[in-house]
Design a protein around this motif. Sequence first.
Motif, PDB file in Angstrom:
ATOM      1  N   PHE A 190       0.919  -1.235   0.180  1.00 43.28           N
ATOM      2  CA  PHE A 190      -0.133   0.043  -0.083  1.00 43.28           C
ATOM      3  C   PHE A 190       0.918   1.300   0.070  1.00 43.28           C
ATOM      4  N   ASP A 191       1.874   1.133   0.721  1.00 41.00           N
ATOM      5  CA  ASP A 191       2.762   2.373   0.707  1.00 41.00           C
ATOM      6  C   ASP A 191       3.540   2.796  -0.404  1.00 41.00           C
ATOM      7  N   LYS A 192       3.640   1.884  -1.474  1.00 45.71           N
ATOM      8  CA  LYS A 192       4.472   2.129  -2.681  1.00 45.71           C
ATOM      9  C   LYS A 192       3.347   2.954  -3.483  1.00 45.71           C
ATOM     10  N   SER A 193       2.078   2.442  -3.466  1.00 39.53           N
ATOM     11  CA  SER A 193       1.035   2.970  -4.442  1.00 39.53           C
ATOM     12  C   SER A 193       0.621   4.488  -3.732  1.00 39.53           C
ATOM     13  N   LEU A 194       0.503   4.533  -2.501  1.00 44.85           N
ATOM     14  CA  LEU A 194       0.495   5.759  -1.868  1.00 44.85           C
ATOM     15  C   LEU A 194       1.489   6.808  -2.200  1.00 44.85           C
TER      16      LEU A 194
END
Length: 177
Positions: free
Chosen positions: A84-88
């Motif tokens: 999730f952190d990469k896409s955010l």
Amino acid sequence: MASQQQQPGGPMSQPGLQQPTSIQQQQQQLSQQQDFDPVHRFKMLIPQLKESLQNVMKIASLNLAHNTAIDNGIKSSDASVQRFDKSLEEFYALCDQLELCLRLAYECLSQSIDSAKHSPNLVPTATKPDTVQTESMSYAQYLGMIKSQISCAKDIHNALLECSKKIAGKGQPQGLM
């Protein structure tokens, strides 16, 4: 054929090949101009931002469903899930780019307004004398305006120098003067 001629040092020329090079050059110039246009860049980034937001929401949904299944004991935590952190981070990077485009567009607009306010009339160029506008000024008028602007800038500079000398003079002890 008569339209195909042997050019020195090159292959046979076809009738439609000479024109695309000039069209390609025009397209390259147009794309370079559009790269510097913050509004155009903003419009190009909006679809990417929408896609990135959809991706963030999809990954968040999948991760939430995966974690819920783990909490309920249906699945084990061995399954791989997208980060999730990469896409955010990708979404925030696009937001930052959009913010920069908007700030740059605002600065360009401010400079344009200031330019129009301080020099509202155009000076006709020698290369296009037929496009003289009725509201344009002559070169002599333009020089006069520039000289007055330079004079005003010098007056402001001198006033600031006098003020700084007065401030520096007050900081010294009275006995030395």
